[in-house]
Design a protein around this motif. Structure first.
Motif, PDB file in Angstrom:
ATOM      1  N   ARG A  49       0.841  -1.204   0.000  1.00 34.99           N
ATOM      2  CA  ARG A  49       0.000   0.000   0.000  1.00 34.99           C
ATOM      3  C   ARG A  49       0.870   1.246   0.000  1.00 34.99           C
ATOM      4  N   THR A 111      -4.692   5.415  -5.810  1.00 33.61           N
ATOM      5  CA  THR A 111      -4.253   4.236  -5.068  1.00 33.61           C
ATOM      6  C   THR A 111      -5.440   3.405  -4.609  1.00 33.61           C
ATOM      7  N   LEU A 115      -5.893  -0.452  -5.633  1.00 31.25           N
ATOM      8  CA  LEU A 115      -5.904  -1.522  -4.633  1.00 31.25           C
ATOM      9  C   LEU A 115      -7.321  -1.945  -4.238  1.00 31.25           C
ATOM     10  N   LEU A 122      -5.934   3.550   3.814  1.00 28.32           N
ATOM     11  CA  LEU A 122      -4.632   4.153   3.529  1.00 28.32           C
ATOM     12  C   LEU A 122      -4.218   5.200   4.563  1.00 28.32           C
TER      13      LEU A 122
END
Length: 226
Positions: A49, A111, A115, A122
């Motif tokens: 991540r 992101t 993901l 996050l």
């Protein structure tokens, strides 16, 4: 992360040291190398991540400085990169302003899409990335602050740059990312917000790049090049 680091190192080799983009690039190269080292050392509980966020973040900066027409938030730095009345510290903070104030929010959203997760997943990585930036900000200011030969600009420069806060920019970026994620099913509203964010961050950047001092001959030379 090696790919974006290679592109930053290539920029560092290609640009003159005094170029405003080169000044920011050196700062950001240091930040990214520090992030890479901390990911490898296990400082991030979810390295995939963290690395995805760091890469998406860096790619936005690289795309901006390599584009024919950069986002509004980056244009002040690109336009004033060789202005003789703008100090290196101003260039560095104008780049940080554009990158944190605008790019970070969009990198978080990218992101999340990559993901397939919510922004909340996050948040810890976002905070750790921010901690790296904060730890470097004071050193950046110390390294790039004018020396004794430029005392005549120190007071207005201190006043100008003291009005900008990395912590506030980070908080704003997180709020913007969450709002953009909420608006992902309303493309028109999301685009309107992105444009407004871009323009607002660009305005702050233009203020940060206010020339501190400029002799008439240098001003004429810069105007002739512009």
């Amino acid at each position: 992360m090696e790919a974006v680091l290679a592109r930053m190192r290539a920029l560092d080799e290609r640009l003159p040291a005094q170029d405003g983009v080169a000044v920011f690039n050196r700062v950001y190269l240091t930040v990214t190398e520090t992030l890479q080292r901390r990911v490898r050392d296990g400082d991030f509980p979810a390295p995939r991540r963290a690395q995805t966020l760091a890469v998406r973040f860096a790619e936005r900066y690289l795309a901006a400085v390599e584009a024919d027409r950069a986002p509004a938030c980056w244009r002040p730095l690109l336009q004033y990169r060789r202005h003789p009345g703008v100090r290196p510290l101003q260039h560095a903070l104008a780049g940080i302003n554009a990158h944190i104030g605008h790019d970070l929010a969009l990198a978080v959203v990218a992101t999340c899409h990559r993901l397939r997760c919510e922004p909340g997943a996050l948040e810890a990585d976002f905070d750790r990335v921010g901690d790296v930036l904060v730890s470097l900000e004071e050193r950046i200011r110390e390294d790039l602050m004018p020396g004794p030969d430029l005392l005549e600009v120190a007071d207005p420069l201190t006043h100008l740059l003291g009005s900008w806060s990395l912590d506030r920019a980070r908080s704003g970026a997180w709020a913007a990312a969450r709002l953009l994620w909420t608006l992902r099913r309303s493309p028109e509203l999301a685009e309107e917000f992105r444009e407004s964010l871009d323009a607002g961050v660009g305005l702050v950047g233009r203020c940060l790049l206010t020339p501190m001092s400029l002799r008439p001959r240098a001003a004429l030379a810069f105007a002739a090049r512009a």
